[in-house]
Design an enzyme around this catalytic site. Sequence first.
Site, PDB file in Angstrom:
ATOM      1  N   ASN A 103       0.937  -1.311  -0.052  1.00 49.18           N
ATOM      2  CA  ASN A 103       0.035  -0.165  -0.125  1.00 49.18           C
ATOM      3  C   ASN A 103       0.755   1.350  -0.023  1.00 49.18           C
ATOM      4  OD1 ASN A 103      -2.530   1.689   0.499  1.00 49.18           O
ATOM      5  ND2 ASN A 103      -1.236   1.982   2.497  1.00 49.18           N
ATOM      6  N   TYR A 120       3.718  10.558 -10.674  1.00 50.82           N
ATOM      7  CA  TYR A 120       2.922   9.702  -9.989  1.00 50.82           C
ATOM      8  C   TYR A 120       2.101   8.932 -10.932  1.00 50.82           C
ATOM      9  CZ  TYR A 120      -1.329   8.525  -6.991  1.00 50.82           C
ATOM     10  OH  TYR A 120      -2.077   7.807  -6.494  1.00 50.82           O
TER      11      TYR A 120
END
Length: 259
Positions: free
Chosen positions: A87, A154
């Site tokens: 995560n 990103y």
Amino acid sequence: MELSLNNKRVLVTAGASGIGRSIVDAFIKAGARLHVCDIDEKALTKLQKAEPGISVTVCDVSDLEQVRRLFEAVKSSLGGLDVLVNNAGITGPTFTKVEEIDPTDWERTMAVNINGQFFCVHFATPLIKAAGGGSIINMSSVAGRLGYPLRTPYAASKWAVVGFTQSLAMELGPENIRVNCLQPGFVDGPRSRRLRSAQAAALGETIEQCEARMFAKTSMRQRVSPEEVAAMALFLAADTGAHITGQSLSICGGVETLR
């Protein structure tokens, strides 16, 4: 089949807050034994006070030696591993033109968002093989299926997660290890609000204007909750996901574009 983990041994990275914390909470309720790492020591301490049955490690997943020590702690606390939830991730430079991005910011985004996932899989795979199989869940984003101007580091890292996931699913499937990735959309929470504020400032809009434009490009005109993302992770980790692998699953309300 039921959403139960029945003492399955699980590592959740960046599990002390945000989506990670929601995943931890859902997995605890499902009966898992958890080890949680996070870079935020204060958040980890708070988590362990609330859930004293879990074990924790402070770890920056972009640091190979820290990840090596993390997995020594996992073996000590859990005795093995059945599920890895990869995560950990960062937002990287926000709403910055490519020619204005500091290369060190690009490298840091890649170091956490994709190198960190590789490091964790590298050490987790032998443990999951020894367990007879299991599940790896990598965190991507809707930015891993759509172009995201002014967020190129990103987006590039989250597209990389998709390729990493699909390749691992093919490689590890014969070992009874399934590998999938989640692609959350606009998730409600402090991180999302910080991003909207930065986006509004970069585009010369109010936050309300920014959000109205965002929802206009989302089919259901809604955010999703961290608990919804956690529910999908639980579905994949439990027997309900026993034959789901190589998939990139969007929990996003139908995000159509990030332009």
